[in-house]
Design a protein around this motif. Structure first.
Motif, PDB file in Angstrom:
ATOM      1  N   ALA A  22      -2.065  18.781   1.203  1.00  0.00           N
ATOM      2  CA  ALA A  22      -2.068  19.358   2.284  1.00  0.00           C
ATOM      3  C   ALA A  22      -2.112  18.714   3.532  1.00  0.00           C
ATOM      4  CB  ALA A  22      -2.136  21.009   2.537  1.00  0.00           C
ATOM      5  N   GLY A  23      -4.272  18.560   3.473  1.00  0.00           N
ATOM      6  CA  GLY A  23      -4.358  17.638   5.211  1.00  0.00           C
ATOM      7  C   GLY A  23      -3.931  16.721   4.632  1.00  0.00           C
ATOM      8  N   TYR A  24      -3.699  15.989   3.990  1.00  0.00           N
ATOM      9  CA  TYR A  24      -3.115  14.516   3.976  1.00  0.00           C
ATOM     10  C   TYR A  24      -2.033  14.082   4.562  1.00  0.00           C
ATOM     11  CZ  TYR A  24      -7.376  12.834   1.610  1.00  0.00           C
ATOM     12  OH  TYR A  24      -9.292  12.700   0.231  1.00  0.00           O
ATOM     13  N   ASP A  25      -1.028  15.186   4.169  1.00  0.00           N
ATOM     14  CA  ASP A  25       0.307  14.900   4.751  1.00  0.00           C
ATOM     15  C   ASP A  25       0.411  15.532   5.921  1.00  0.00           C
ATOM     16  OD1 ASP A  25       3.034  15.415   3.537  1.00  0.00           O
ATOM     17  OD2 ASP A  25       2.900  16.494   4.172  1.00  0.00           O
ATOM     18  N   ALA A  26      -0.195  16.760   6.268  1.00  0.00           N
ATOM     19  CA  ALA A  26      -0.290  17.069   7.400  1.00  0.00           C
ATOM     20  C   ALA A  26      -1.007  16.300   8.719  1.00  0.00           C
ATOM     21  CB  ALA A  26      -0.875  18.437   8.050  1.00  0.00           C
ATOM     22  N   ALA A  27      -1.567  15.470   9.313  1.00  0.00           N
ATOM     23  CA  ALA A  27      -2.468  14.543   9.242  1.00  0.00           C
ATOM     24  C   ALA A  27      -1.697  12.852   9.064  1.00  0.00           C
ATOM     25  CB  ALA A  27      -4.135  14.308   8.645  1.00  0.00           C
ATOM     26  N   ASN A  28      -0.929  12.742   8.240  1.00  0.00           N
ATOM     27  CA  ASN A  28      -0.022  11.300   8.210  1.00  0.00           C
ATOM     28  C   ASN A  28      -1.559  10.458   7.927  1.00  0.00           C
ATOM     29  OD1 ASN A  28       2.116   9.766   7.458  1.00  0.00           O
ATOM     30  ND2 ASN A  28       1.506   9.295   9.288  1.00  0.00           N
ATOM     31  N   ALA A 199       0.790  10.511   2.517  1.00  0.00           N
ATOM     32  CA  ALA A 199      -0.927   9.554   2.234  1.00  0.00           C
ATOM     33  C   ALA A 199      -0.857   8.201   1.076  1.00  0.00           C
ATOM     34  CB  ALA A 199      -1.650  11.193   1.225  1.00  0.00           C
ATOM     35  N   SER A 200       0.436   8.079   0.824  1.00  0.00           N
ATOM     36  CA  SER A 200       0.419   6.323   0.237  1.00  0.00           C
ATOM     37  C   SER A 200      -0.238   5.821   1.288  1.00  0.00           C
ATOM     38  CB  SER A 200       1.734   6.606  -0.106  1.00  0.00           C
ATOM     39  OG  SER A 200       2.427   6.374   0.323  1.00  0.00           O
ATOM     40  N   GLN A 201       0.455   5.882   2.789  1.00  0.00           N
ATOM     41  CA  GLN A 201       0.297   4.641   4.006  1.00  0.00           C
ATOM     42  C   GLN A 201       0.646   3.801   3.572  1.00  0.00           C
ATOM     43  OE1 GLN A 201      -0.746   5.811   7.657  1.00  0.00           O
ATOM     44  NE2 GLN A 201      -0.515   8.017   5.739  1.00  0.00           N
ATOM     45  N   SER A 202       1.537   3.604   2.816  1.00  0.00           N
ATOM     46  CA  SER A 202       2.325   2.498   2.265  1.00  0.00           C
ATOM     47  C   SER A 202       2.708   1.311   3.421  1.00  0.00           C
ATOM     48  CB  SER A 202       3.605   2.710   1.580  1.00  0.00           C
ATOM     49  OG  SER A 202       2.877   3.868   0.248  1.00  0.00           O
ATOM     50  N   ASN A 203       2.125   0.987   4.387  1.00  0.00           N
ATOM     51  CA  ASN A 203       3.045   0.141   5.556  1.00  0.00           C
ATOM     52  C   ASN A 203       3.124  -1.175   5.569  1.00  0.00           C
ATOM     53  OD1 ASN A 203       1.102   2.036   7.899  1.00  0.00           O
ATOM     54  ND2 ASN A 203      -0.354   1.658   6.694  1.00  0.00           N
ATOM     55  N   THR A 204       3.925  -1.334   6.721  1.00  0.00           N
ATOM     56  CA  THR A 204       4.703  -2.607   6.499  1.00  0.00           C
ATOM     57  C   THR A 204       3.408  -3.435   6.558  1.00  0.00           C
ATOM     58  OG1 THR A 204       6.454  -1.922   7.571  1.00  0.00           O
ATOM     59  CG2 THR A 204       5.981  -4.161   8.299  1.00  0.00           C
TER      60      THR A 204
END
Length: 385
Positions: A22-28, A199-204
């Motif tokens: 939940a923390g990862y999700d909220a903080a992106n 949380a995956s942080q699947s950036n370009t």
């Protein structure tokens, strides 16, 4: 060395991972602590042979581990999938006599983390063509220029698998290679601000002439569909491991539906909603739907492990599995939402997060249209001109 999924992911570790989701999700934010825990447990080496410092697990065992992990933290499992896909592909090739990706297993055994820089915006050819330019250099290396989207593990990968199109020869070809994180010539855009799987942080990833060394160029294929073992390996490992993540989401949704049905009390009857016939039917439908998914994921993973020959039906089976699993998980999460009451609509709850995370399944290849085309071609033959 862990021999079972429960030993690799014991309850204590799983609950620690669940507690951070939940923390990862909220903080992106990226799942740094999860990744450290999983790496310390040997999770990233599960498909690496024991001789290379890994667990020597099968694809079947890996899918079961991913289902368990995803039941606690879907975004963590989805991102880790990308590393497991590459180690899985290397295993598939090695077990069939192709050692062209042996270095992947060796380096994963030493702790390297592999990212998946393959997806491109608007490229509906997926693995069979590329908008990225692969430029051959005099020493046998290649430079790559283009944009890769949905690059999971962006903050953590140390090796990035990419492919691009080389048009310098008599016929165009697709060049596959790995680039190192310390190599110059790429940028990671911090643009991952999504509905779910945050949380995956699947950036370009912008490839701006980044060079893959000659020994890291492991495949050159003609443009267009072809039966190369690499294509099969990527498609099989990607679709099966991806399906295992969404199976984990569906499994957790059923658990939450049961838990919330018992917790909620009806003012009208004075009993828990677990005694309400309509609620019971919804929970039963969700449980039955998921019970049809687990054996299919297991079955295809086992078929890859045992080198079962499905011939021209392989891609249809894999595409069908992905669509069936992601769509079923989405429907099951919705059933869980329906039986859990209005509190589930508020941000911060686990079921609310699952509801957002499960929607990512719509966007992974093969999408619904592509999968149905693949299955139709397998059974009916290609469309006539």
């Amino acid at each position: 060395m862990p021999k079972t999924v429960d030993e690799l992911l014991p309850d204590q570790l799983l609950e620690r991972i669940r507690g951070r989701a939940a923390g990862y999700d909220a903080a992106n934010s990226f799942f740094d602590e999860d990744l450290a825990d999983l790496a310390g447990a040997g999770y990233l080496k599960m498909l690496v042979p024991e001789a290379e410092g890994g667990l020597g697990w099968s694809l079947l065992q890996a899918t079961r581990a991913q289902t368990r992990l995803a039941s606690a933290a879907p975004a963590t499992a989805l991102a880790v999938n990308m590393h497991l896909v590459w180690t899985g592909v290397a295993r598939v090739l090695a077990e069939r006599g192709d050692g062209s990706m042996a270095f992947v297993l060796e380096e994963a055994g030493r702790g390297e983390v592999f990212g998946f820089g393959v997806s491109e915006a608007g490229n509906d050819h997926v693995l069979f063509d590329s908008r990225t330019v692969a430029q051959p250099l005099a020493d046998g290396s290649y430079s790559f220029t283009g944009a890769k989207v949905f690059t999971s593990l962006s903050p953590a990968w140390t090796r990035l698998g990419v492919f691009g199109r080389d048009d310098t020869g008599t016929a165009p070809q697709l060049v596959w290679a790995f680039v190192d994180r310390q190599a110059p010539g790429y940028r990671i855009k911090e643009d991952w601000n999504t509905l779910g799987m945050r949380a995956s942080q699947s950036n370009t990833t912008l490839l701006e002439g980044v060079v893959a060394r000659p020994e890291r160029v492991f495949r050159k294929l003609p443009v267009g569909p072809n039966p190369d073992l690499l294509v099969f390996g990527i498609f099989a490992c990607f679709e099966i491991l991806l399906s295992s993540v969404y199976a984990g989401i569906g499994r957790r949704a059923v658990d939450l539906a049961v838990e919330n049905s018992h917790r909620r009390q009806s003012l009208k009857s004075g009993r828990s909603y677990a005694q309400d016939p309509d609620i019971r039917r919804r929970v039963a439908e969700a449980a039955m739907a998921m019970d049809g998914i687990y054996p299919q994921v297991d079955g295809l993973a086992s078929d890859v492990d045992n080198r079962v020959d499905h011939g021209s039906q392989w891609f249809a089976k894999l595409a069908g599995l992905k669509v069936r699993t992601t769509e079923t998980a989405k429907q099951v999460v919705e059933q869980a939402v329906r039986v859990s009451g209005g509190a589930g609509y508020f941000r911060g709850g686990e079921l609310e997060r699952l509801y957002r995370d499960v929607l990512a399944g719509l966007y992974h290849p093969s999408d619904d249209e592509s999968a149905h085309s693949t299955v139709a071609n397998a059974w009916l033959g290609p469309l006539e001109d």
